[in-house]
Write a protein that holds these residues in place. Structure first.
Motif, mmCIF file in Angstrom:
data_model
loop_
_atom_site.group_PDB
_atom_site.id
_atom_site.type_symbol
_atom_site.label_atom_id
_atom_site.label_comp_id
_atom_site.label_asym_id
_atom_site.label_seq_id
_atom_site.Cartn_x
_atom_site.Cartn_y
_atom_site.Cartn_z
ATOM 1 N N VAL A 139 55.318 -5.416 -3.597
ATOM 2 C CA VAL A 139 53.998 -5.266 -4.199
ATOM 3 C C VAL A 139 53.469 -3.840 -3.991
ATOM 4 O O VAL A 139 52.931 -3.221 -4.909
ATOM 5 N N THR A 140 53.621 -3.324 -2.772
ATOM 6 C CA THR A 140 53.178 -1.953 -2.498
ATOM 7 C C THR A 140 53.975 -0.954 -3.320
ATOM 8 O O THR A 140 53.419 0.026 -3.833
ATOM 9 N N ALA A 141 55.268 -1.180 -3.467
ATOM 10 C CA ALA A 141 56.108 -0.282 -4.266
ATOM 11 C C ALA A 141 55.631 -0.231 -5.709
ATOM 12 O O ALA A 141 55.524 0.853 -6.311
ATOM 13 N N ASN A 142 55.313 -1.386 -6.289
ATOM 14 C CA ASN A 142 54.815 -1.417 -7.659
ATOM 15 C C ASN A 142 53.460 -0.714 -7.766
ATOM 16 O O ASN A 142 53.192 0.002 -8.741
ATOM 17 N N MET A 143 52.615 -0.927 -6.767
ATOM 18 C CA MET A 143 51.298 -0.285 -6.761
ATOM 19 C C MET A 143 51.440 1.236 -6.693
ATOM 20 O O MET A 143 50.761 1.967 -7.423
ATOM 21 N N LEU A 144 52.321 1.716 -5.836
ATOM 22 C CA LEU A 144 52.520 3.156 -5.704
ATOM 23 C C LEU A 144 53.079 3.757 -6.993
ATOM 24 O O LEU A 144 52.672 4.846 -7.414
ATOM 25 N N GLY A 145 54.015 3.054 -7.621
ATOM 26 C CA GLY A 145 54.581 3.549 -8.868
ATOM 27 C C GLY A 145 53.531 3.676 -9.961
ATOM 28 O O GLY A 145 53.474 4.682 -10.687
ATOM 29 N N TRP A 146 52.673 2.664 -10.065
ATOM 30 C CA TRP A 146 51.582 2.694 -11.049
ATOM 31 C C TRP A 146 50.601 3.818 -10.728
ATOM 32 O O TRP A 146 50.156 4.555 -11.616
ATOM 33 N N TYR A 147 50.266 3.953 -9.443
ATOM 34 C CA TYR A 147 49.327 4.973 -9.002
ATOM 35 C C TYR A 147 49.841 6.378 -9.337
ATOM 36 O O TYR A 147 49.094 7.213 -9.880
ATOM 37 N N ILE A 148 51.107 6.640 -9.055
ATOM 38 C CA ILE A 148 51.688 7.954 -9.330
ATOM 39 C C ILE A 148 51.651 8.251 -10.819
ATOM 40 O O ILE A 148 51.326 9.365 -11.247
ATOM 41 N N CYS A 149 51.958 7.256 -11.621
ATOM 42 C CA CYS A 149 51.923 7.419 -13.082
ATOM 43 C C CYS A 149 50.520 7.797 -13.543
ATOM 44 O O CYS A 149 50.345 8.725 -14.347
ATOM 45 N N GLU A 150 49.509 7.106 -13.036
ATOM 46 C CA GLU A 150 48.128 7.416 -13.432
ATOM 47 C C GLU A 150 47.688 8.782 -12.927
ATOM 48 O O GLU A 150 46.974 9.507 -13.626
ATOM 49 N N GLU A 151 48.086 9.138 -11.709
ATOM 50 C CA GLU A 151 47.691 10.443 -11.176
ATOM 51 C C GLU A 151 48.243 11.572 -12.033
ATOM 52 O O GLU A 151 47.553 12.559 -12.313
ATOM 53 N N ARG A 152 49.496 11.445 -12.447
ATOM 54 C CA ARG A 152 50.087 12.487 -13.281
ATOM 55 C C ARG A 152 49.391 12.562 -14.634
ATOM 56 O O ARG A 152 49.152 13.649 -15.165
ATOM 57 N N ASP A 153 49.053 11.412 -15.185
ATOM 58 C CA ASP A 153 48.347 11.399 -16.461
ATOM 59 C C ASP A 153 46.948 11.986 -16.303
ATOM 60 O O ASP A 153 46.480 12.739 -17.167
ATOM 61 N N SER A 154 46.278 11.658 -15.197
ATOM 62 C CA SER A 154 44.954 12.229 -14.945
ATOM 63 C C SER A 154 45.037 13.746 -14.826
ATOM 64 O O SER A 154 44.165 14.474 -15.326
ATOM 65 N N GLY A 155 46.084 14.228 -14.168
ATOM 66 C CA GLY A 155 46.272 15.663 -14.046
ATOM 67 C C GLY A 155 46.418 16.335 -15.402
ATOM 68 O O GLY A 155 45.833 17.390 -15.655
ATOM 69 N N ARG A 156 47.179 15.703 -16.295
ATOM 70 C CA ARG A 156 47.351 16.257 -17.643
ATOM 71 C C ARG A 156 46.026 16.283 -18.399
ATOM 72 O O ARG A 156 45.704 17.267 -19.084
ATOM 73 N N LYS A 157 45.260 15.208 -18.290
ATOM 74 C CA LYS A 157 43.973 15.142 -18.983
ATOM 75 C C LYS A 157 43.006 16.194 -18.445
ATOM 76 O O LYS A 157 42.281 16.849 -19.209
ATOM 77 N N LEU A 158 42.980 16.369 -17.129
ATOM 78 C CA LEU A 158 42.090 17.363 -16.542
ATOM 79 C C LEU A 158 42.508 18.773 -16.924
ATOM 80 O O LEU A 158 41.657 19.611 -17.261
ATOM 81 N N ARG A 159 43.802 19.051 -16.899
ATOM 82 C CA ARG A 159 44.262 20.394 -17.265
ATOM 83 C C ARG A 159 43.884 20.725 -18.707
ATOM 84 O O ARG A 159 43.471 21.846 -19.006
ATOM 85 N N ALA A 160 44.022 19.737 -19.600
ATOM 86 C CA ALA A 160 43.650 19.967 -20.996
ATOM 87 C C ALA A 160 42.151 20.240 -21.115
ATOM 88 O O ALA A 160 41.723 21.133 -21.867
#
Length: 217
Positions: free
Chosen positions: A135-156
């Motif tokens: 469960v923690t592994a799935n949560m971390l994977g989802w979290y990392i995906c969102e963080e990277r997407d948030s970074g792209r949105k903020l940079r834009a």
């Protein structure tokens, strides 16, 4: 006392000498940093007059707040409690982002290059190795995906702010009969990449925590 959910982990999950999951510190660091980031990103969104930037800030702030809550809940499901840690710079940081007299460009700060080392790379290796419970592994994977997407949105969003500032500076320079070259050399390039610059303190702290804790997890 640990709950039954805490016992339902795979055999490769790493634990400390005390029997606690070795990655509790990582989950705690993420929860605290994300919660704090959500607060001051929202404060910035409420202070800016740039509605496009505000929209992006509100989206990312909602994500950060959600991450903080979900990782706090995950710690509880593992049978432990979130450990709060006071940050003496929190009030100063929030006051800065909430101050409409400080420009968005100042809050964004200078453009920075992409990090050579992916702060989430080690965590992903640990996920692949089965070092976390499922469960923690799935949560971390989802979290990392969102963080990277948030970074792209903020940079834009930051690039647009810089581009508008750059255009305004050029217009003023032309109007004054000044040479653009010397002036523009001090203006950050509109296409420069900013690594979560609005979280210059909070996210950098999280990156350091992740890198240190992931190495031990």
């Amino acid at each position: 006392m640990q709950t039954s959910a805490a016992m339902q982990t795979n055999s490769s999950m790493q634990t400390s000498a005390s029997g606690k999951p070795a990655y509790l510190g990582l989950l705690n660091a993420i929860s605290l940093a994300e919660t704090h980031a959500g607060v001051y990103l929202r404060a910035w969104a409420d202070a800016t007059s740039d509605e496009d930037l505000a929209c992006t800030l509100r989206l990312v702030a909602a994500r950060e707040t959600s991450h903080g809550q979900l990782f706090c809940r995950m710690i509880g499901e593992l049978g432990y409690e979130l450990r709060q840690k006071a940050d003496p710079k929190d009030a100063e940081r929030i006051a800065r982002y909430a101050n409409p007299k400080i420009s968005d460009l100042e809050k964004i700060g200078p453009a920075r290059r992409e990090l050579d080392d992916d702060p989430f790379g080690e965590i992903e290796k640990k996920i692949a190795a089965g070092s976390y419970d499922p469960v923690t592994a799935n949560m971390l994977g989802w979290y990392i995906c969102e963080e990277r997407d948030s970074g792209r949105k903020l940079r834009a969003a930051y690039d647009k702010v810089r581009a508008r500032s750059n255009g305004s500076s050029k217009h003023k320079a032309n109007g004054n009969g000044a040479h653009n070259g010397a002036h523009n050399s001090t203006v950050p390039s509109a296409d420069a990449q900013a690594i979560m610059a609005c979280m210059s303190e909070g996210f950098a702290k999280l990156e350091r925590s992740i890198q240190k804790l992931a190495a031990r997890a």
